[in-house]
Motif scaffolding. Structure first.
Motif, PDB file in Angstrom:
ATOM      1  N   ALA A  52     -20.912  28.139 -19.210  1.00 46.91           N
ATOM      2  CA  ALA A  52     -20.538  29.518 -18.911  1.00 46.91           C
ATOM      3  C   ALA A  52     -21.591  30.220 -18.064  1.00 46.91           C
ATOM      4  CB  ALA A  52     -20.300  30.287 -20.211  1.00 46.91           C
ATOM      5  N   ALA A  53     -22.859  29.834 -18.229  1.00 45.78           N
ATOM      6  CA  ALA A  53     -23.913  30.427 -17.407  1.00 45.78           C
ATOM      7  C   ALA A  53     -23.809  29.979 -15.957  1.00 45.78           C
ATOM      8  CB  ALA A  53     -25.289  30.061 -17.972  1.00 45.78           C
ATOM      9  N   ARG A  54     -23.212  28.809 -15.744  1.00 46.51           N
ATOM     10  CA  ARG A  54     -23.035  28.292 -14.385  1.00 46.51           C
ATOM     11  C   ARG A  54     -21.735  28.749 -13.751  1.00 46.51           C
ATOM     12  NH1 ARG A  54     -25.639  23.790 -12.785  1.00 46.51           N
ATOM     13  NH2 ARG A  54     -24.881  24.553 -10.766  1.00 46.51           N
ATOM     14  N   ALA A  55     -20.716  28.973 -14.560  1.00 45.52           N
ATOM     15  CA  ALA A  55     -19.394  29.320 -14.015  1.00 45.52           C
ATOM     16  C   ALA A  55     -18.578  30.036 -15.072  1.00 45.52           C
ATOM     17  CB  ALA A  55     -18.666  28.059 -13.552  1.00 45.52           C
ATOM     18  N   ARG A  56     -17.897  31.102 -14.675  1.00 43.96           N
ATOM     19  CA  ARG A  56     -17.040  31.845 -15.599  1.00 43.96           C
ATOM     20  C   ARG A  56     -15.582  31.431 -15.446  1.00 43.96           C
ATOM     21  NH1 ARG A  56     -19.856  36.851 -15.928  1.00 43.96           N
ATOM     22  NH2 ARG A  56     -18.123  37.894 -16.991  1.00 43.96           N
ATOM     23  N   ARG A  57     -15.334  30.451 -14.604  1.00 46.75           N
ATOM     24  CA  ARG A  57     -13.985  29.901 -14.424  1.00 46.75           C
ATOM     25  C   ARG A  57     -14.068  28.416 -14.731  1.00 46.75           C
ATOM     26  NH1 ARG A  57      -9.394  28.908 -14.548  1.00 46.75           N
ATOM     27  NH2 ARG A  57      -7.689  29.490 -13.182  1.00 46.75           N
ATOM     28  N   TRP A  58     -13.218  27.958 -15.675  1.00 47.32           N
ATOM     29  CA  TRP A  58     -13.266  26.565 -16.115  1.00 47.32           C
ATOM     30  C   TRP A  58     -11.931  25.869 -15.934  1.00 47.32           C
ATOM     31  CZ3 TRP A  58     -15.524  26.879 -21.800  1.00 47.32           C
ATOM     32  CH2 TRP A  58     -16.834  27.381 -21.766  1.00 47.32           C
ATOM     33  N   THR A  59     -12.004  24.555 -15.787  1.00 50.85           N
ATOM     34  CA  THR A  59     -10.856  23.685 -16.009  1.00 50.85           C
ATOM     35  C   THR A  59     -11.210  22.749 -17.156  1.00 50.85           C
ATOM     36  OG1 THR A  59     -10.010  23.763 -13.744  1.00 50.85           O
ATOM     37  CG2 THR A  59      -9.415  21.840 -15.065  1.00 50.85           C
ATOM     38  N   VAL A  60     -10.330  22.660 -18.118  1.00 52.31           N
ATOM     39  CA  VAL A  60     -10.509  21.788 -19.276  1.00 52.31           C
ATOM     40  C   VAL A  60      -9.805  20.460 -19.000  1.00 52.31           C
ATOM     41  CG1 VAL A  60     -10.063  21.506 -21.740  1.00 52.31           C
ATOM     42  CG2 VAL A  60     -10.576  23.784 -20.811  1.00 52.31           C
ATOM     43  N   LEU A  61     -10.476  19.360 -19.304  1.00 49.47           N
ATOM     44  CA  LEU A  61      -9.870  18.024 -19.229  1.00 49.47           C
ATOM     45  C   LEU A  61      -9.786  17.463 -20.638  1.00 49.47           C
ATOM     46  CD1 LEU A  61     -11.850  16.479 -16.219  1.00 49.47           C
ATOM     47  CD2 LEU A  61      -9.550  17.472 -16.182  1.00 49.47           C
TER      48      LEU A  61
END
Length: 239
Positions: free
Chosen positions: A41-50
């Motif tokens: 989350a500190a690197r990116a506030r948008r995720w894709t879950v696999l």
């Protein structure tokens, strides 16, 4: 733009309301999982879950699910759901765990999810990973990937899949590959052998290998262990 991946596992016992008396035994795994999600989350506030489930499916940010089928009505979402709505039925465990970790790490994170069928071919997994990388790199917004997958379920006599004498050595090799970011090892995982040993994360890890392509990941391992005879890995991979 793709920035980093966090690797976690998906035991229902990760959720304190489901753990009961096992909460203490799974405390280290829980803490490491939340820390890995916080790092992502500190690197990116948008995720894709696999993740891996019964069939291939995709889930959007408006997904709302519940752990009621596992013993407690703990509701989770991927970031855009109406909390007063009724939970969707039969949301895969990997997506539920991802939703719970998202809330623990940073509730402002918004995620979508790609779930692969357990028997998905390695070639198709590689294609999914490469396509995902192209899609993420086409945007300027930092984008993280949360990979949810378990190792062998056959490591002890009391494990969910009972004991298979092949499992400890295969799990050691898998642990080493996830620690070192050995993409070729992950690409070569055999679907039939993994199914025999209950290695449920195989397809997700092969998508991860496709996602990194020719880029060697910088890896950090936060947890490796096998409580209850199931292999779990938690860590982060960065470009």
């Amino acid at each position: 733009m793709f920035t980093a991946a966090a690797l976690v596992s998906a035991p229902p016992l990760l959720i304190p309301e489901l753990a009961g008396g096992a909460a203490t035994e799974t405390a280290d795994l829980r803490a490491a999982s939340v820390a890995a999600a916080q790092h992502l989350a500190a690197r990116a506030r948008r995720w894709t879950v696999l993740g891996v489930g019964g069939t291939e499916a995709e889930y959007g940010p408006d997904t709302l699910g519940t752990f009621a089928g596992f013993g407690a009505d703990v509701r989770v979402q991927l970031g855009g759901a109406d909390p007063t709505a009724s939970p969707a039925p039969a949301v895969p465990l990997a997506v539920l765990v991802a939703g719970w970790l998202r809330a623990q790490a940073d509730p402002t994170v918004v995620a979508d999810a790609i779930v692969l069928a357990a028997d998905t071919s390695p070639v198709y997994c590689a294609d999914v990973g490469a396509a995902l990388r192209s899609r993420l790199d086409a945007t300027a917004e930092p984008h993280g990937v949360l990979v949810v997958g378990d190792g062998a379920t056959t490591l002890t006599a009391k494990a969910p899949g009972a004991f298979d004498d092949r499992a400890p050595e295969v799990q050691r090799e898998l642990d080493a590959a996830l620690t070192a970011g050995n993409l070729e090892f992950l690409r070569q995982l055999d679907p039939v052998a993994c199914a025999d040993l209950g290695i449920e994360g195989r397809a997700a890890w092969q998508v991860l290998a496709g996602l990194f392509g020719d880029d060697a990941p910088r890896c950090r391992t936060d947890y490796q262990g096998a409580p209850y005879g199931v292999g779990y890995h938690v860590g982060t991979w960065e470009l």
